[in-house]
Design a protein around this motif. Structure first.
Motif, mmCIF file in Angstrom:
data_model
loop_
_atom_site.group_PDB
_atom_site.id
_atom_site.type_symbol
_atom_site.label_atom_id
_atom_site.label_comp_id
_atom_site.label_asym_id
_atom_site.label_seq_id
_atom_site.Cartn_x
_atom_site.Cartn_y
_atom_site.Cartn_z
ATOM 1 N N LYS A 1 -7.253 -2.149 -94.100
ATOM 2 C CA LYS A 1 -6.020 -1.794 -94.647
ATOM 3 C C LYS A 1 -5.270 -0.543 -94.219
ATOM 4 O O LYS A 1 -4.169 -0.311 -94.049
ATOM 5 N N ASP A 2 -5.868 0.478 -95.534
ATOM 6 C CA ASP A 2 -5.947 1.454 -95.727
ATOM 7 C C ASP A 2 -5.701 2.084 -95.008
ATOM 8 O O ASP A 2 -4.953 3.510 -94.326
ATOM 9 N N ALA A 3 -6.925 1.903 -94.118
ATOM 10 C CA ALA A 3 -7.395 2.767 -92.910
ATOM 11 C C ALA A 3 -6.899 3.059 -91.919
ATOM 12 O O ALA A 3 -6.973 3.214 -91.085
ATOM 13 N N ASN A 4 -5.260 1.953 -91.379
ATOM 14 C CA ASN A 4 -4.744 0.584 -90.801
ATOM 15 C C ASN A 4 -6.148 0.802 -89.459
ATOM 16 O O ASN A 4 -5.246 0.777 -88.270
ATOM 17 N N LEU A 5 -7.014 0.143 -89.590
ATOM 18 C CA LEU A 5 -7.541 -0.492 -89.388
ATOM 19 C C LEU A 5 -6.717 -2.493 -88.800
ATOM 20 O O LEU A 5 -6.720 -2.513 -90.433
ATOM 21 N N ASP A 6 -6.580 -2.443 -87.803
ATOM 22 C CA ASP A 6 -6.052 -4.143 -87.935
ATOM 23 C C ASP A 6 -7.672 -5.334 -87.554
ATOM 24 O O ASP A 6 -7.218 -6.195 -87.766
ATOM 25 N N TRP A 7 -8.451 -4.647 -88.573
ATOM 26 C CA TRP A 7 -9.478 -6.080 -88.649
ATOM 27 C C TRP A 7 -9.290 -6.518 -89.929
ATOM 28 O O TRP A 7 -9.014 -6.331 -91.376
ATOM 29 N N ASP A 8 -9.457 -8.138 -89.859
ATOM 30 C CA ASP A 8 -9.175 -8.837 -90.158
ATOM 31 C C ASP A 8 -10.340 -9.736 -90.798
ATOM 32 O O ASP A 8 -10.966 -10.129 -90.006
ATOM 33 N N LYS B 1 -22.185 -0.326 -95.624
ATOM 34 C CA LYS B 1 -21.913 -0.164 -94.562
ATOM 35 C C LYS B 1 -22.834 -0.393 -93.302
ATOM 36 O O LYS B 1 -22.299 -0.524 -92.351
ATOM 37 N N GLU B 2 -24.310 -0.927 -93.839
ATOM 38 C CA GLU B 2 -25.006 -1.857 -91.975
ATOM 39 C C GLU B 2 -24.123 -2.796 -92.278
ATOM 40 O O GLU B 2 -23.659 -2.750 -90.666
ATOM 41 N N ARG B 3 -23.451 -3.516 -92.772
ATOM 42 C CA ARG B 3 -22.397 -4.265 -92.283
ATOM 43 C C ARG B 3 -21.068 -4.186 -91.715
ATOM 44 O O ARG B 3 -20.761 -4.882 -90.811
ATOM 45 N N ILE B 4 -20.676 -3.152 -91.509
ATOM 46 C CA ILE B 4 -19.083 -2.475 -91.283
ATOM 47 C C ILE B 4 -19.867 -2.394 -90.179
ATOM 48 O O ILE B 4 -19.483 -2.109 -88.659
ATOM 49 N N LYS B 5 -21.162 -1.408 -89.450
ATOM 50 C CA LYS B 5 -21.686 -0.725 -88.283
ATOM 51 C C LYS B 5 -22.295 -1.857 -87.859
ATOM 52 O O LYS B 5 -21.834 -2.850 -86.124
ATOM 53 N N HIS C 1 -16.812 2.495 -96.670
ATOM 54 C CA HIS C 1 -17.072 2.270 -97.805
ATOM 55 C C HIS C 1 -16.980 1.863 -98.976
ATOM 56 O O HIS C 1 -16.765 1.754 -100.265
ATOM 57 N N ALA C 2 -16.456 3.626 -98.950
ATOM 58 C CA ALA C 2 -16.424 3.689 -100.466
ATOM 59 C C ALA C 2 -14.702 3.912 -101.286
ATOM 60 O O ALA C 2 -15.140 3.169 -102.289
ATOM 61 N N ALA C 3 -13.862 3.128 -100.105
ATOM 62 C CA ALA C 3 -12.865 3.486 -100.485
ATOM 63 C C ALA C 3 -13.155 1.551 -100.601
ATOM 64 O O ALA C 3 -12.159 0.991 -102.107
ATOM 65 N N ASN D 1 -11.449 -5.907 -96.773
ATOM 66 C CA ASN D 1 -10.044 -5.600 -96.256
ATOM 67 C C ASN D 1 -9.025 -4.819 -96.165
ATOM 68 O O ASN D 1 -8.367 -4.461 -95.773
ATOM 69 N N GLN D 2 -9.526 -5.022 -97.643
ATOM 70 C CA GLN D 2 -8.033 -3.625 -97.854
ATOM 71 C C GLN D 2 -8.132 -2.358 -97.875
ATOM 72 O O GLN D 2 -7.202 -2.083 -97.236
ATOM 73 N N ALA D 3 -9.591 -2.177 -97.615
ATOM 74 C CA ALA D 3 -9.536 -1.125 -97.143
ATOM 75 C C ALA D 3 -9.825 -0.531 -95.876
ATOM 76 O O ALA D 3 -9.441 0.450 -95.244
#
Ligand code: XBP
Ligand code: MG
Length: 251
Positions: A29-36, A52-56, A80-82, A25-27
């Protein structure tokens, strides 16, 4: 019984709900995504292993209106690196302690000259940070092999990561005991033919652990007994080497 093989997330430490999830969630936010990723949603997303698979999976199944950037794979890798930076910082700050009985069992195994290994889906940097900050500065050297992340192409529930450990350490499945916490982990270790002890957690207590030798709520400690869900505990109230030898003998 020669080798003890440990999963990391959920097994050595309860890292998912208040660790990885927060770091994702922190990553975002940093990327300006409103994902929660709420605790409940994250429980759903845990069905897919690998960050990475989970994000996709999230984008493809839960956030289908999201317009993927042209280089979607690079975007996910960066995100994912962030996330890994945030997660390892939490470990450095001591925010994710080891689960009950883990330190004791590993101390006992080291004193008995058992061979130790790690088989996990998580990123290597996360394990290094966990070992250094939750165990000991030298803890990496306690493990003969750390098999992690993208080292195999098919992550858990595939048995590849455990097959890799068996091959590299030149041991047979029945000479090992695996420690897991989840359906995917159990599928992977049991799939490799390794007798498996499950210590379930808040996210995995209702998972299907068919094939596991023992399913308990924790490894336990003297004066801090485990609760057995299934399997044979051989009269023990916490997991120690004597009990693991009994499990191994009948596997
Ligand atoms: C752990 C995972 C990992 C972690 C996040 O599964 O699936 O993806 O959730 O770590 P297991 P990364 O315990 O079965 O190995 O973001 O580094 O993948
Ligand atoms: Mg796990």
């Amino acid at each position: 019984m020669e080798v003890l093989i440990f999963d990391v997330d959920g097994t050595l430490a309860d890292t998912e709900r208040n660790g990885h999830r927060i770091a994702f969630n922190q990553a975002f936010k940093d990327a300006n995504l409103d994902w929660d990723w709420t605790p409940d949603l994250y429980g759903e997303l845990l069905k897919v292993t690998g960050g990475k698979e989970r994000i996709k999976h999230y984008v493809n199944e839960f956030n289908t209106t999201f317009e993927k950037p042209e280089k979607f794979n690079d975007f996910v890798v960066q995100l994912h690196a962030a996330k890994t930076e945030y997660f390892t910082t939490m470990l450095k700050e001591g925010k994710l302690p080891l689960r009950q009985g883990v330190q004791r069992l590993i101390n006992e195994a080291r004193a008995a000259d058992m061979r130790l290994a790690i088989a996990t889906t998580t990123t290597l940097a996360n394990i290094t940070a966990l070992l250094e900050h939750a165990f000991d500065e030298d803890a990496q050297s306690w493990f003969e092999l750390i098999a992690a992340g993208d080292i195999v192409s098919a992550k858990k529930p595939a048995s590849d990561i455990y097959d890799y450990v068996l091959e590299k350490m030149k041991v047979k499945a029945k000479q090992c005991i695996a420690f897991e916490d989840s359906y995917n982990g159990n599928q992977s270790s049991v799939g490799a033919g390794i007798p498996t002890v499950i210590t379930y957690n808040g996210y995995t207590h209702d998972d299907d652990f068919t094939g596991a030798a023992l399913v308990v709520d924790q490894l336990g400690d003297p004066g801090q007994p485990f609760t057995v869900r299934s399997g044979e505990s051989h009269g023990a109230s916490y997991v120690d080497l004597a009990m693991l030898k009994e499990i191994s003998a009948i596997a």
